[in-house]
Design an enzyme around this catalytic site. Sequence first.
Site, PDB file in Angstrom:
ATOM      1  N   GLU A 320      -9.527  -6.233  -9.812  1.00 24.80           N
ATOM      2  CA  GLU A 320      -8.413  -5.667 -10.601  1.00 24.80           C
ATOM      3  C   GLU A 320      -8.861  -5.336 -12.024  1.00 24.80           C
ATOM      4  O   GLU A 320      -8.429  -4.338 -12.604  1.00 24.80           O
ATOM      5  CB  GLU A 320      -7.212  -6.612 -10.609  1.00 24.80           C
ATOM      6  CG  GLU A 320      -6.712  -7.067  -9.231  1.00 24.80           C
ATOM      7  CD  GLU A 320      -6.569  -5.967  -8.192  1.00 24.80           C
ATOM      8  OE1 GLU A 320      -6.364  -4.800  -8.578  1.00 24.80           O
ATOM      9  OE2 GLU A 320      -6.672  -6.272  -6.985  1.00 24.80           O
ATOM     10  N   TYR A 403     -12.049   1.506   0.516  1.00 28.38           N
ATOM     11  CA  TYR A 403     -12.755   0.469  -0.235  1.00 28.38           C
ATOM     12  C   TYR A 403     -14.204   0.342   0.250  1.00 28.38           C
ATOM     13  O   TYR A 403     -15.149   0.416  -0.531  1.00 28.38           O
ATOM     14  CB  TYR A 403     -12.107  -0.901  -0.030  1.00 28.38           C
ATOM     15  CG  TYR A 403     -10.707  -1.078  -0.548  1.00 28.38           C
ATOM     16  CD1 TYR A 403      -9.631  -0.404   0.025  1.00 28.38           C
ATOM     17  CD2 TYR A 403     -10.445  -1.939  -1.603  1.00 28.38           C
ATOM     18  CE1 TYR A 403      -8.336  -0.597  -0.440  1.00 28.38           C
ATOM     19  CE2 TYR A 403      -9.153  -2.142  -2.067  1.00 28.38           C
ATOM     20  CZ  TYR A 403      -8.104  -1.458  -1.476  1.00 28.38           C
ATOM     21  OH  TYR A 403      -6.831  -1.650  -1.939  1.00 28.38           O
TER      22      TYR A 403
HETATM   23  N1  BES Z   1      -4.532  -1.215  -5.960  1.00 31.48           N
HETATM   24  C1  BES Z   1      -4.735  -2.176  -4.941  1.00 31.48           C
HETATM   25  C2  BES Z   1      -3.475  -2.617  -4.270  1.00 31.48           C
HETATM   26  C3  BES Z   1      -2.748  -1.504  -3.550  1.00 31.48           C
HETATM   27  C4  BES Z   1      -3.422  -0.660  -2.695  1.00 31.48           C
HETATM   28  C5  BES Z   1      -1.396  -1.352  -3.723  1.00 31.48           C
HETATM   29  C6  BES Z   1      -2.737   0.350  -2.040  1.00 31.48           C
HETATM   30  C7  BES Z   1      -0.705  -0.351  -3.077  1.00 31.48           C
HETATM   31  C8  BES Z   1      -1.372   0.519  -2.238  1.00 31.48           C
HETATM   32  C9  BES Z   1      -5.460  -3.415  -5.479  1.00 31.48           C
HETATM   33  O1  BES Z   1      -6.381  -3.126  -6.478  1.00 31.48           O
HETATM   34  C10 BES Z   1      -6.270  -3.989  -4.349  1.00 31.48           C
HETATM   35  O2  BES Z   1      -7.147  -3.314  -3.894  1.00 31.48           O
HETATM   36  N2  BES Z   1      -5.971  -5.207  -3.913  1.00 31.48           N
HETATM   37  C11 BES Z   1      -6.708  -5.872  -2.855  1.00 31.48           C
HETATM   38  C12 BES Z   1      -7.730  -6.824  -3.401  1.00 31.48           C
HETATM   39  C13 BES Z   1      -9.123  -6.340  -3.284  1.00 31.48           C
HETATM   40  C14 BES Z   1     -10.100  -7.354  -3.813  1.00 31.48           C
HETATM   41  C15 BES Z   1      -9.530  -5.917  -1.909  1.00 31.48           C
HETATM   42  C16 BES Z   1      -5.737  -6.653  -2.018  1.00 31.48           C
HETATM   43  O3  BES Z   1      -4.533  -6.548  -2.223  1.00 31.48           O
HETATM   44  O4  BES Z   1      -6.143  -7.370  -1.137  1.00 31.48           O
HETATM   45 ZN    ZN Z   2      -8.006  -2.016  -5.756  1.00 29.81          ZN
END
Ligand code: BES
Ligand code: ZN
Length: 626
Positions: A320, A403
């Site tokens: 984040e 990702y």
């Molecule tokens: N921005 C994302 C969360 C998100 C993604 C909200 C798509 C709405 C739509 C956040 O940065 C994220 O990627 N969170 C991950 C953690 C990461 C370390 C893989 C999560 O929620 O698991």
């Molecule tokens: Zn993210």
Amino acid sequence: MRFLFPALAATLLVAPAAAQEGVSPAPILTTPDARDVWTYARPEVARVTHVDLDLTADFQRKVMRGTATLDVLAAPGAEEIVLDTDELDIESVTAEDGRPLAWRLGADDPQLGAPLTVTLDDAERITVRYSSKPGASALQWLSPELTAGKQQPYLFSQGQPINNRSWIPTQDSPGIRQTWDATVTVPDDLVAVMSAEMLTPEGVAAGEGRESYRFRMTRPVPPYLIALAVGDLAFRELGPRSGVWTEPTMLDAAAYEFGDVEAMIDAAEALYGPYRWGRYDMLLLPPSFPYGGMENPMLTFLTPTLLTGDRSNTDVVAHELAHSWSGNLVTNATWSDSWLNEGFTTYFENRIMEALYGPERAAMYSDLDWDGLERDIEAAGGADAPTTRLHGEPGATFGQLDYFKGSVFLRTIENIVGRERFDAYLRGYFDRHAFQPQTTAGFLADIRAHLIEGDAELERRLQLDRWAYQPGLPENAVHVESATLAAVDADLEAFRSGAPVSRIDTQGWSTQEWLRFLNGLPRELPAERLTELDSTLDLSRSSNAYVRSAWLELSIANRYEPALPSLRDFTGRVGRGLLIRPLYAGLMEQGDWGKAIAQDLFANARATYHPNTAAQIERIITAPAQ
Ligand code: BES
Ligand code: ZN
């Protein structure tokens, strides 16, 4: 060719070419690939440059009510501005001098909401008086039982990708950046925090039992990054520019778990340049928070499932934080480019973890991500599946491939050109595009201009277009492997050849080792083996939510009923999609047995989930059998 808004259409809408830091209006992109099909806004005609909210949180009715005052920049001759809304009750729209403006709500789309078109009549600032609906998709109103303290209610918002239009009538597109202010009035025993500079740490009395908090974001941001939380919150400083907010009973645990955050900010700056947002605080939410983390500027939102007491899940904090560059500073222009946010961030996150904890720990995260990459490609239907493309329809990239594939793409470039050269390139990239939207084509043009510089051999080796636009995984993909996880693989091998579980030394295992082990176990196991695993490793009672979820997934695949009480407890408490979606999906693969359980669990838990998560789970458990 890509260009900022062409001068002939509307000089007014153009920001200075070299967008100065924090200057509004930030540039918009008008190339066809930057057109956002998830907004009704037509920013080339008239756009919002600043949002000023004055809202009261009504916990009885579960609505936000008040005004949004929007600064409008209109092209010459523009007569209307179009805003995004979703289920808002609009009461009035007025101009800066108080005169009423004509407005109309268009047809409602279940996903996009309804356009609110306002006749400008030369107004430069318009005020929309409105309230949200109790079911607003961005907002979760928690009853006291769902909090740690169990005394006070709680409210939080989740904007990404297009939820904020359910509580803020503005142009809700990642390519339309806006500065903003807010005054939020809440019951005086609660505290409000937002993703911005907090101007009134102490709240100001606002009449009978109410207090107002004021916030200011002076740097232009896409509206999905406006975030609010209200609850019984306390703050602990962790470093000169960092700290954590959470409910008082969770403060000690949070302060320990996230104690490395200031060092992470320093490491991130050393990699890719200055942190441009002032403070970096975190908010640790109740367990129904639907994500691991959300990169709300100046105030990252985090799930309490990160608390394992060993700091092994702080990759999410690094992630984040990294979004403060990739995502919040340089932002995907549309949700078709989400890998520019998430893939860049996953790569950057890993570099922060390496800087703090060394290459082996970083390799563990990368290696696990590689497992995720392979699982996702397979689940998408294989390497030819169109949903394995990084750039496609908005939101269409399968699972977490934006990702995993995105970060392996950058790792591969790093390996080919060398770390030093790639880091220097990325630093320049964040500078060149700071506070601007970016498209996949824009990134490719930038890397060609500033890194490849016409080197045909390098161009051939990188295979940029293949990575960005084709399905599957190019053969130059770099797989980082971890020796620690290889040792776990050896334990798995022993298990498969019948060794007793008690022979496996799990003492001191990190979450990552547990995940490699549990996800690497054969999917079909006899009940005795499952009982042995559970009794030896105490999996059903694990307080590590990642371990619990992986164990429950395995139990479900084997219809192992002794784990059902643990499953019920877990799904009734934890709302993090990543940890509960696989459980419901796994149940649905188990015929009538699983379907009945899934429906019962969901009936029990539904009210504890965020509206979006509830909708996702509902889709999973009502999907026609395959
Ligand atoms: N921005 C994302 C969360 C998100 C993604 C909200 C798509 C709405 C739509 C956040 O940065 C994220 O990627 N969170 C991950 C953690 C990461 C370390 C893989 C999560 O929620 O698991
Ligand atoms: Zn993210």
